[in-house]
Design a protein around this motif. Structure first.
Motif, PDB file in Angstrom:
ATOM      1  N   LEU A 192       0.859  -1.177   0.000  1.00  0.00           N
ATOM      2  CA  LEU A 192       0.000   0.000   0.000  1.00  0.00           C
ATOM      3  C   LEU A 192       0.897   1.228   0.000  1.00  0.00           C
ATOM      4  CD1 LEU A 192      -2.763  -1.022   2.568  1.00  0.00           C
ATOM      5  CD2 LEU A 192      -2.898  -1.036   0.076  1.00  0.00           C
ATOM      6  N   LEU A 193       0.608   2.194  -0.866  1.00  0.00           N
ATOM      7  CA  LEU A 193       1.506   3.305  -1.154  1.00  0.00           C
ATOM      8  C   LEU A 193       0.824   4.631  -0.856  1.00  0.00           C
ATOM      9  CD1 LEU A 193       2.308   1.867  -4.693  1.00  0.00           C
ATOM     10  CD2 LEU A 193       3.597   1.375  -2.616  1.00  0.00           C
ATOM     11  N   ILE A 194       1.465   5.456  -0.012  1.00  0.00           N
ATOM     12  CA  ILE A 194       0.869   6.736   0.378  1.00  0.00           C
ATOM     13  C   ILE A 194       1.915   7.842   0.290  1.00  0.00           C
ATOM     14  CG2 ILE A 194      -0.936   5.789   1.881  1.00  0.00           C
ATOM     15  CD1 ILE A 194       0.907   6.201   4.256  1.00  0.00           C
ATOM     16  N   GLY A 195       1.448   9.086   0.250  1.00  0.00           N
ATOM     17  CA  GLY A 195       2.359  10.222   0.205  1.00  0.00           C
ATOM     18  C   GLY A 195       1.922  11.253  -0.818  1.00  0.00           C
ATOM     19  N   LYS A 196       2.672  12.321  -0.922  1.00  0.00           N
ATOM     20  CA  LYS A 196       2.305  13.461  -1.762  1.00  0.00           C
ATOM     21  C   LYS A 196       2.121  13.088  -3.225  1.00  0.00           C
ATOM     22  CE  LYS A 196       3.695  18.202  -2.854  1.00  0.00           C
ATOM     23  NZ  LYS A 196       4.709  19.264  -2.616  1.00  0.00           N
ATOM     24  N   VAL A 197       2.941  12.168  -3.727  1.00  0.00           N
ATOM     25  CA  VAL A 197       2.864  11.801  -5.138  1.00  0.00           C
ATOM     26  C   VAL A 197       1.496  11.220  -5.496  1.00  0.00           C
ATOM     27  CG1 VAL A 197       3.756   9.447  -4.853  1.00  0.00           C
ATOM     28  CG2 VAL A 197       4.126  10.672  -7.019  1.00  0.00           C
ATOM     29  N   TYR A 198       0.781  10.701  -4.487  1.00  0.00           N
ATOM     30  CA  TYR A 198      -0.544  10.120  -4.736  1.00  0.00           C
ATOM     31  C   TYR A 198      -1.657  11.152  -4.579  1.00  0.00           C
ATOM     32  CZ  TYR A 198       2.314   6.024  -4.570  1.00  0.00           C
ATOM     33  OH  TYR A 198       3.312   5.119  -4.825  1.00  0.00           O
ATOM     34  N   GLN A 199      -1.305  12.383  -4.218  1.00  0.00           N
ATOM     35  CA  GLN A 199      -2.182  13.553  -4.254  1.00  0.00           C
ATOM     36  C   GLN A 199      -3.559  13.314  -3.605  1.00  0.00           C
ATOM     37  OE1 GLN A 199      -1.370  14.082  -8.586  1.00  0.00           O
ATOM     38  NE2 GLN A 199      -0.959  16.183  -7.962  1.00  0.00           N
ATOM     39  N   GLY A 200      -3.506  12.889  -2.360  1.00  0.00           N
ATOM     40  CA  GLY A 200      -4.743  12.697  -1.618  1.00  0.00           C
ATOM     41  C   GLY A 200      -5.358  11.323  -1.785  1.00  0.00           C
ATOM     42  N   GLY A 201      -4.750  10.496  -2.620  1.00  0.00           N
ATOM     43  CA  GLY A 201      -5.229   9.127  -2.792  1.00  0.00           C
ATOM     44  C   GLY A 201      -4.197   8.142  -2.274  1.00  0.00           C
ATOM     45  N   TYR A 202      -4.131   6.985  -2.884  1.00  0.00           N
ATOM     46  CA  TYR A 202      -3.164   5.973  -2.467  1.00  0.00           C
ATOM     47  C   TYR A 202      -2.954   4.993  -3.613  1.00  0.00           C
ATOM     48  CZ  TYR A 202      -7.413   3.244  -1.676  1.00  0.00           C
ATOM     49  OH  TYR A 202      -8.615   2.626  -1.848  1.00  0.00           O
ATOM     50  N   GLY A 203      -1.870   4.242  -3.539  1.00  0.00           N
ATOM     51  CA  GLY A 203      -1.593   3.229  -4.538  1.00  0.00           C
ATOM     52  C   GLY A 203      -1.567   1.849  -3.917  1.00  0.00           C
ATOM     53  N   TRP A 204      -1.588   0.839  -4.766  1.00  0.00           N
ATOM     54  CA  TRP A 204      -1.549  -0.538  -4.266  1.00  0.00           C
ATOM     55  C   TRP A 204      -0.866  -1.440  -5.285  1.00  0.00           C
ATOM     56  CZ3 TRP A 204      -6.073   2.033  -5.567  1.00  0.00           C
ATOM     57  CH2 TRP A 204      -6.729   1.595  -6.718  1.00  0.00           C
ATOM     58  N   ILE A 205      -0.219  -2.458  -4.771  1.00  0.00           N
ATOM     59  CA  ILE A 205       0.318  -3.536  -5.602  1.00  0.00           C
ATOM     60  C   ILE A 205      -0.156  -4.843  -4.980  1.00  0.00           C
ATOM     61  CG2 ILE A 205       2.372  -4.691  -6.500  1.00  0.00           C
ATOM     62  CD1 ILE A 205       3.865  -2.021  -6.241  1.00  0.00           C
ATOM     63  N   PHE A 206      -0.967  -5.582  -5.719  1.00  0.00           N
ATOM     64  CA  PHE A 206      -1.504  -6.858  -5.252  1.00  0.00           C
ATOM     65  C   PHE A 206      -0.905  -7.985  -6.091  1.00  0.00           C
ATOM     66  CE2 PHE A 206      -5.762  -4.677  -4.013  1.00  0.00           C
ATOM     67  CZ  PHE A 206      -5.207  -4.261  -2.823  1.00  0.00           C
ATOM     68  N   PRO A 207      -0.033  -8.818  -5.508  1.00  0.00           N
ATOM     69  CA  PRO A 207       0.545  -9.931  -6.264  1.00  0.00           C
ATOM     70  C   PRO A 207      -0.522 -10.944  -6.697  1.00  0.00           C
ATOM     71  CG  PRO A 207       1.787  -9.503  -4.267  1.00  0.00           C
ATOM     72  CD  PRO A 207       0.515  -8.726  -4.158  1.00  0.00           C
ATOM     73  N   LEU A 208      -0.275 -11.534  -7.852  1.00  0.00           N
ATOM     74  CA  LEU A 208      -1.078 -12.644  -8.360  1.00  0.00           C
ATOM     75  C   LEU A 208      -0.142 -13.835  -8.562  1.00  0.00           C
ATOM     76  CD1 LEU A 208      -3.016 -10.627 -11.106  1.00  0.00           C
ATOM     77  CD2 LEU A 208      -3.809 -11.145  -8.776  1.00  0.00           C
ATOM     78  N   LYS A 209      -0.656 -14.889  -9.116  1.00  0.00           N
ATOM     79  CA  LYS A 209       0.190 -16.038  -9.410  1.00  0.00           C
ATOM     80  C   LYS A 209       0.998 -15.776 -10.684  1.00  0.00           C
ATOM     81  CE  LYS A 209      -2.690 -19.533  -7.135  1.00  0.00           C
ATOM     82  NZ  LYS A 209      -3.596 -18.615  -6.456  1.00  0.00           N
ATOM     83  N   ASN A 210       1.982 -16.626 -10.941  1.00  0.00           N
ATOM     84  CA  ASN A 210       2.772 -16.591 -12.175  1.00  0.00           C
ATOM     85  C   ASN A 210       3.519 -15.272 -12.371  1.00  0.00           C
ATOM     86  OD1 ASN A 210       1.781 -19.212 -12.907  1.00  0.00           O
ATOM     87  ND2 ASN A 210      -0.119 -18.224 -13.597  1.00  0.00           N
TER      88      ASN A 210
END
Length: 367
Positions: free
Chosen positions: A181-199
């Motif tokens: 889960l990614l937060i900070g100014k670069v996300y400008q009031g929102g947030y980012g995410w990286i969800f691993p999958l298989k393969n």
């Protein structure tokens, strides 16, 4: 005759759970959805802390199991040990569809409901764009953010604030059991995410509450993909972008009007702080199904309000607290120093308590 015990508008998550439960109780149930394909989604995966057995789902719906969540601000990182599922939405809905009892549950797709009528303070029919009427003893609005009926009757405002996100399915270079889960100014009031999958694949996404940011969301996600710490984790290797929205309206607690029951995004039942609806909508649907069954069994619509009472007892205080946290997050997340400081302080909080917060269940465990 289009005459049923229960008519459900919406064949998404809430509608299918309700249809499954009502079919088990042998109530004649009709599900209406304007889509022709109930397995067509804007997002194909999501992260969830739900207990599969609690909702009669199998591990076949899991795209990946996560045992660690890493929280990233600009200069800080906090790892939290946790059991989290990345769910395959299509497989979840296939399981729900396969669980329906065809003797009691009928599904009609390509049906665009336009109005609801009532007589003597009781709703009697919903009518589609072709003027065909569907009769029921109880009606359920499970139409998601469209809120087809709840808007018309005033249970939800016609103007709705939304959180919107976009994401790519990309090559993943990190630990397959670690989500981010990614937060900070670069996300400008929102947030980012990286969800691993298989393969060695993953979903990387960016979501925001800000209408101005939404206008260039895809381009902003492209810039995030170029950040050094992100490039260490993912490689974008295709142009297929997915996207969708969830409501972030004020917390509601009125879901029943006469013999109309509203469940899910039609009355903003996504937890405000985590933006993950399945766990909370599933549970709300189970609560609603019990009140509906009791009303039909006893031929007494007054029992429908037990759904509101039970939902408030289970969720209201937590949702109100989550809403306040959401507003603070929107205000402070554009300040890297504050986000770094908050993440630093979080290292003094136990993993168990951190998971409570991340799952939207904080306040329930004082450990």
């Amino acid at each position: 005759m289009n005459n049923f015990d229960v008519v459900i508008i919406g064949g998404g998550t809430a509608g299918l759970i309700l249809a499954r439960e009502l079919g088990k109780k042998k109530h004649k149930t009709l599900v209406l959805d304007r889509k022709k394909d109930l397995l067509e989604f804007s997002f194909n995966t999501l992260g969830s802390f739900l207990n599969l057995k609690e909702f009669d789902l199998t591990e076949g719906v899991v795209a990946q199991e996560i045992n660690t969540i890493s929280l990233h601000s600009k200069n800080m990182k906090r790892k939290v040990k946790s059991d989290l599922y990345i769910l395959d939405k299509k497989k979840v809905h296939i399981e729900l569809l396969n669980s329906l009892d065809p003797e009691y549950v009928v599904i009609k797709t390509g049906i665009d409901i336009k109005s609801i009528t009532k007589k003597n303070n009781t709703f009697t029919t919903v009518i589609d764009k072709n003027k065909e009427a569907y009769f029921g003893k109880i009606f359920i609005d499970a139409s998601g953010t469209n809120a087809v009926i709840s808007k018309k009757v005033g249970l939800r405002s016609k103007k709705v604030d939304l959180a919107t996100g976009v994401e790519y399915n990309v090559k993943y270079l990190g630990n397959p059991a670690e989500g981010h889960l990614l937060i900070g100014k670069v996300y400008q009031g929102g947030y980012g995410w990286i969800f691993p999958l298989k393969n060695q694949r993953a979903i990387i996404g960016f979501g925001t509450f800000d209408d101005e940011i939404v206008k260039g969301l895809k381009e902003r996600l492209h810039k995030i993909l170029e950040l050094p710490n992100i490039k260490k984790l993912v490689v974008k290797d295709n142009e297929k972008v997915e996207g969708g929205s969830i409501p972030i309206t004020p917390v509601l607690d009125k879901f029943v009007l006469h013999n109309l029951v509203c469940v899910g995004d039609s009355v903003s039942q996504v937890n405000p702080i985590v933006g993950e609806g399945y766990k909370f909508i599933f549970e709300a649907a189970l609560i609603a199904s019990k009140a509906i069954h009791k009303s039909l069994e006893n031929k007494n619509l007054n029992h429908l309000t037990e759904y509101e009472t039970d939902w408030k007892n289970r969720f209201l205080l937590n949702y109100q607290r989550s809403k306040r946290s959401q507003e603070r997050f929107f205000k402070y997340s554009q300040n890297n120093f504050l986000m770094d400081y908050i993440l630093f302080l979080s290292k003094f909080v136990s993993d168990k308590r951190a998971v409570r917060s991340l799952s939207g269940e904080y306040g329930l465990d004082k450990v």
